[in-house]
Write a protein that holds these residues in place. Structure first.
Motif, mmCIF file in Angstrom:
data_model
loop_
_atom_site.group_PDB
_atom_site.id
_atom_site.type_symbol
_atom_site.label_atom_id
_atom_site.label_comp_id
_atom_site.label_asym_id
_atom_site.label_seq_id
_atom_site.Cartn_x
_atom_site.Cartn_y
_atom_site.Cartn_z
ATOM 1 N N SER A 139 -11.800 -60.742 77.052
ATOM 2 C CA SER A 139 -12.599 -59.533 76.835
ATOM 3 C C SER A 139 -13.352 -59.150 78.101
ATOM 4 O O SER A 139 -13.397 -57.969 78.484
ATOM 5 C CB SER A 139 -13.585 -59.745 75.680
ATOM 6 N N ASN A 140 -13.948 -60.132 78.745
ATOM 7 C CA ASN A 140 -14.676 -59.854 79.982
ATOM 8 C C ASN A 140 -13.744 -59.350 81.081
ATOM 9 O O ASN A 140 -14.118 -58.501 81.898
ATOM 10 C CB ASN A 140 -15.426 -61.095 80.455
ATOM 11 N N GLU A 141 -12.512 -59.865 81.105
ATOM 12 C CA GLU A 141 -11.562 -59.452 82.129
ATOM 13 C C GLU A 141 -11.019 -58.047 81.878
ATOM 14 O O GLU A 141 -10.823 -57.274 82.817
ATOM 15 C CB GLU A 141 -10.403 -60.451 82.188
ATOM 16 N N ASP A 142 -10.771 -57.708 80.607
ATOM 17 C CA ASP A 142 -10.065 -56.466 80.279
ATOM 18 C C ASP A 142 -10.975 -55.273 79.999
ATOM 19 O O ASP A 142 -10.571 -54.123 80.191
ATOM 20 C CB ASP A 142 -9.163 -56.676 79.063
ATOM 21 N N THR A 143 -12.190 -55.515 79.524
ATOM 22 C CA THR A 143 -13.074 -54.420 79.120
ATOM 23 C C THR A 143 -13.556 -53.625 80.330
ATOM 24 O O THR A 143 -14.094 -54.189 81.289
ATOM 25 C CB THR A 143 -14.285 -54.963 78.345
ATOM 26 N N LEU A 144 -13.378 -52.319 80.270
ATOM 27 C CA LEU A 144 -13.784 -51.441 81.365
ATOM 28 C C LEU A 144 -15.179 -50.874 81.123
ATOM 29 O O LEU A 144 -15.484 -50.400 80.027
ATOM 30 C CB LEU A 144 -12.796 -50.289 81.509
ATOM 31 N N VAL A 145 -15.995 -50.918 82.148
ATOM 32 C CA VAL A 145 -17.340 -50.346 82.107
ATOM 33 C C VAL A 145 -17.369 -49.145 83.042
ATOM 34 O O VAL A 145 -17.142 -49.281 84.252
ATOM 35 C CB VAL A 145 -18.396 -51.389 82.513
ATOM 36 N N ILE A 146 -17.624 -47.949 82.464
ATOM 37 C CA ILE A 146 -17.540 -46.709 83.229
ATOM 38 C C ILE A 146 -18.808 -45.882 83.020
ATOM 39 O O ILE A 146 -18.912 -45.099 82.065
ATOM 40 C CB ILE A 146 -16.298 -45.895 82.799
ATOM 41 N N PRO A 147 -19.806 -46.049 83.878
ATOM 42 C CA PRO A 147 -20.989 -45.181 83.782
ATOM 43 C C PRO A 147 -20.648 -43.777 84.265
ATOM 44 O O PRO A 147 -19.684 -43.571 85.003
ATOM 45 C CB PRO A 147 -21.992 -45.859 84.716
ATOM 46 N N MET A 148 -21.448 -42.793 83.838
ATOM 47 C CA MET A 148 -21.227 -41.414 84.245
ATOM 48 C C MET A 148 -22.241 -40.972 85.300
ATOM 49 O O MET A 148 -23.446 -41.181 85.153
ATOM 50 C CB MET A 148 -21.298 -40.473 83.037
ATOM 51 N N ASP A 149 -21.719 -40.352 86.341
ATOM 52 C CA ASP A 149 -22.532 -39.725 87.375
ATOM 53 C C ASP A 149 -22.581 -38.240 87.046
ATOM 54 O O ASP A 149 -21.683 -37.478 87.393
ATOM 55 C CB ASP A 149 -21.887 -39.962 88.734
ATOM 56 N N GLU A 150 -23.639 -37.823 86.354
ATOM 57 C CA GLU A 150 -23.751 -36.419 85.965
ATOM 58 C C GLU A 150 -25.191 -35.912 86.071
ATOM 59 O O GLU A 150 -25.551 -34.922 85.446
ATOM 60 C CB GLU A 150 -23.205 -36.206 84.551
#
Length: 264
Positions: A139-150
């Motif tokens: 889970s730690n390897e595959d999960t993507l974390v994508i914050p937004m720059d807006e």
């Protein structure tokens, strides 16, 4: 193939689903797009059960799903991941502290503080061969974390934010970024301040090996090529409502209106 694996091969192409319709998700998957972007921030969904249905539709058609949640709430982040989403997109991230809160909910220790439960889809409901060690590591390897720059605050805190370990990509949102600085609103970065903010983001991400997600509308071969040259690695090629509206408009202008004009 996970979305992370697809990203290693080159730019990936996705469509946002605003209708909340499982059939739309399945159709996007049937045409071989790399990911579907499901939305909780702007869409009116009938509770968490509908989001689960959309994620299941994505799995049925073999397309990875990322979910834009409503904020940094760790329970909401954990729930969509447990439903089977491969990543979370978090709107209006403005500080490094915000990113750390996202990671807290998205990653198991030692990377974060995500709570564990085996009786969930992401753990195959603790079925045959289940291993807590393997589950948390994968889970730690595959999960993507994508914050937004807006927001302009993201640019103000750019280096501090991007230096937080665990960010896989940043979703640049030109519309809300424009709103945050009082610029003309649109997907095209016509305002020099918006264009500069994107350039700074792209350079900072490239330096750290972080992906860049951004809408590319309208999606033409030329606009896609230009976007990739600008450093965009995760291309959002519109949404289901946009494409439905475009198709209906085109049909009316090219078929119905000429027919009616001939009858007058």
């Amino acid at each position: 193939m996970t979305l992370r694996e697809r990203m290693k091969k080159g730019p990936v192409f996705g469509i946002t689903c605003f209708t909340g319709a499982a059939c739309a998700v399945e159709t996007i998957g049937n045409y071989g797009y790399d990911f579907v972007y499901l939305d909780l921030e702007h869409c009116t969904l009938d509770g968490p059960n509908n989001m689960e249905k959309l994620i299941m539709a994505a799995k049925l058609s073999g397309i990875p799903a990322v979910v834009r949640v409503t904020g940094t709430d760790e329970v909401e982040i954990r729930k969509v991941l447990e439903m089977g989403a491969e990543g979370v997109v978090v709107p209006h991230t403005r500080t490094a502290g915000d990113v750390k809160e996202i990671l807290k909910g998205a990653k198991f220790p030692p990377m974060g503080r995500r709570g564990g439960e085996s009786c969930v889809r992401s753990a195959n409901y603790g079925g045959p061969g289940f291993s807590w060690a393997e589950y948390t590591q994968k889970s730690n390897e595959d999960t993507l974390v994508i914050p937004m720059d807006e927001d302009f605050e993201f640019t103000d805190n750019l280096d501090e934010i991007l230096d937080v370990p665990g960010i896989d990509a940043v979703n640049f949102g030109p519309i809300d970024y424009s709103l945050s600085i009082g610029a003309k609103v649109g997907y095209a970065t016509e305002d020099a301040r918006v264009a500069d903010a994107y350039t700074k983001l792209a350079k900072g991400c490239a330096k750290r090996g972080i992906g860049v997600m951004c809408p590319v509308v309208p999606a033409t071969k030329e606009s896609i090529e230009a976007a990739i040259k600008r450093g965009i690695t995760m291309l959002i090629l519109g949404n289901d409502m946009y494409h439905l509206s475009t198709a209906l408009k085109t049909m009316k202008q090219q078929a119905i209106d000429p027919y009616r004009a001939e009858q007058e």
